[in-house]
Design an enzyme around this catalytic site. Structure first.
Site, PDB file in Angstrom:
ATOM      1  N   ASP A  65       0.835  -1.149   0.030  1.00  0.00           N
ATOM      2  CA  ASP A  65       0.086  -0.192  -0.032  1.00  0.00           C
ATOM      3  C   ASP A  65       0.947   1.221   0.121  1.00  0.00           C
ATOM      4  O   ASP A  65       1.856   1.027   0.565  1.00  0.00           O
ATOM      5  CB  ASP A  65      -0.786  -0.161   1.425  1.00  0.00           C
ATOM      6  CG  ASP A  65      -2.263  -0.304   1.290  1.00  0.00           C
ATOM      7  OD1 ASP A  65      -2.451  -1.185   0.019  1.00  0.00           O
ATOM      8  OD2 ASP A  65      -2.952  -0.426   2.016  1.00  0.00           O
ATOM      9  N   TYR A  67       1.825   4.809   1.794  1.00  0.00           N
ATOM     10  CA  TYR A  67       1.924   5.104   3.017  1.00  0.00           C
ATOM     11  C   TYR A  67       0.529   6.106   3.406  1.00  0.00           C
ATOM     12  O   TYR A  67      -0.002   6.731   2.458  1.00  0.00           O
ATOM     13  CB  TYR A  67       3.131   6.053   3.445  1.00  0.00           C
ATOM     14  CG  TYR A  67       4.538   5.402   3.231  1.00  0.00           C
ATOM     15  CD1 TYR A  67       4.966   4.419   4.304  1.00  0.00           C
ATOM     16  CD2 TYR A  67       5.381   5.659   2.500  1.00  0.00           C
ATOM     17  CE1 TYR A  67       5.915   3.580   4.370  1.00  0.00           C
ATOM     18  CE2 TYR A  67       6.712   4.894   2.168  1.00  0.00           C
ATOM     19  CZ  TYR A  67       6.828   4.236   3.120  1.00  0.00           C
ATOM     20  OH  TYR A  67       8.033   3.575   3.150  1.00  0.00           O
ATOM     21  N   HIS A 188      10.193  -9.092   4.302  1.00  0.00           N
ATOM     22  CA  HIS A 188       9.753  -7.878   4.031  1.00  0.00           C
ATOM     23  C   HIS A 188      10.829  -6.937   4.833  1.00  0.00           C
ATOM     24  O   HIS A 188      11.311  -7.284   5.848  1.00  0.00           O
ATOM     25  CB  HIS A 188       8.305  -7.536   4.654  1.00  0.00           C
ATOM     26  CG  HIS A 188       8.057  -6.240   4.164  1.00  0.00           C
ATOM     27  ND1 HIS A 188       8.463  -4.993   4.867  1.00  0.00           N
ATOM     28  CD2 HIS A 188       7.149  -5.654   3.017  1.00  0.00           C
ATOM     29  CE1 HIS A 188       7.633  -3.843   4.195  1.00  0.00           C
ATOM     30  NE2 HIS A 188       6.890  -4.373   3.273  1.00  0.00           N
TER      31      HIS A 188
END
Length: 222
Positions: A65, A67, A188
């Site tokens: 996504d 921020y 991640h």
């Protein structure tokens, strides 16, 4: 919406932009901007594409996504406006670059347009988000659009590097032909998972070695 997309992408994605789901997505996003704060600014929704034309792509880095905080999202995955504090995940990306390449960063700001202009497509799976509401624009059509982007790059181009960090990005790897592209996977870079294998993954040197082996100019990550 005051949006545009680079003509090279328009050419390759024309069919996708004409599908019913994209019209529904456009209508949804337009309503969201009218109802309240949405990030990034409308003119930056397709910034990743504008800075990195289809034929210029060498590396694809996938985010999830944008921020959702004020003045952060600028249309490039993991990036923020230059005047903003560097977020934790990007700090860890910078740490890995310095460790991997054995050199200190020259550019320490969070606006990664310097990478995009060299051929790094910094692509979020979802291109918009409601302010302060993570994941608010997921499952509205953006994922279908960005899947199509990855498929088109995989089909038409060859010798690209895809960096897939975290399970969400790795799932996108199903659309990549690994016989003609290099796919690099790692946890991640978030502080919650970076120590589980993102650090020391050496993706940046490996990407450059691959590009050089395919007669491409390497990326200046520093």
């Amino acid at each position: 919406m005051q949006v545009r997309i680079d003509p090279s992408w328009q050419k390759h994605l024309a069919g996708e932009l004409e599908k019913p789901y994209f019209a529904e997505l456009t209508a949804f996003v337009k309503r969201e901007y009218e109802d309240g704060a949405v990030y990034p600014a409308p003119e930056n929704i397709f910034r990743a594409f504008d800075l990195c034309p289809f034929e210029k792509v060498k590396v694809v880095i996938l985010g999830q996504d944008p921020y959702h905080g004020e003045r952060q999202a600028n249309g490039l995955a993991f990036a923020v406006d230059e005047r903003e504090a560097v977020p934790p995940s990007l700090k860890n990306i910078f740490k890995e670059i310095e460790s991997d390449l054995g050199k200190p960063l020259v550019h320490k700001g969070g606006d990664l347009s310097r990478w995009a202009k060299q051929g790094v497509l910094l692509l979020n799976a979802t291109l918009t988000v409601r302010a302060h509401t993570a994941g608010s624009h997921q499952e509205k059509g953006w994922e279908q659009f960005t899947d199509a982007v990855i498929r088109k790059l995989s089909q038409v181009r060859s010798g690209l590097v895809f960096m897939l960090w975290g399970n969400y990005a790795k799932a996108k790897g199903a659309h990549i032909d690994r016989s003609k592209h290099l796919v690099l996977e790692a946890p991640h870079p978030s502080p919650l998972s970076a120590h589980s294998g993102f650090f020391a993954c050496k993706h940046f040197s490996r990407a450059n070695e691959y590009l050089i082996s395919h007669a491409e100019t390497p990326i200046d990550w520093l």
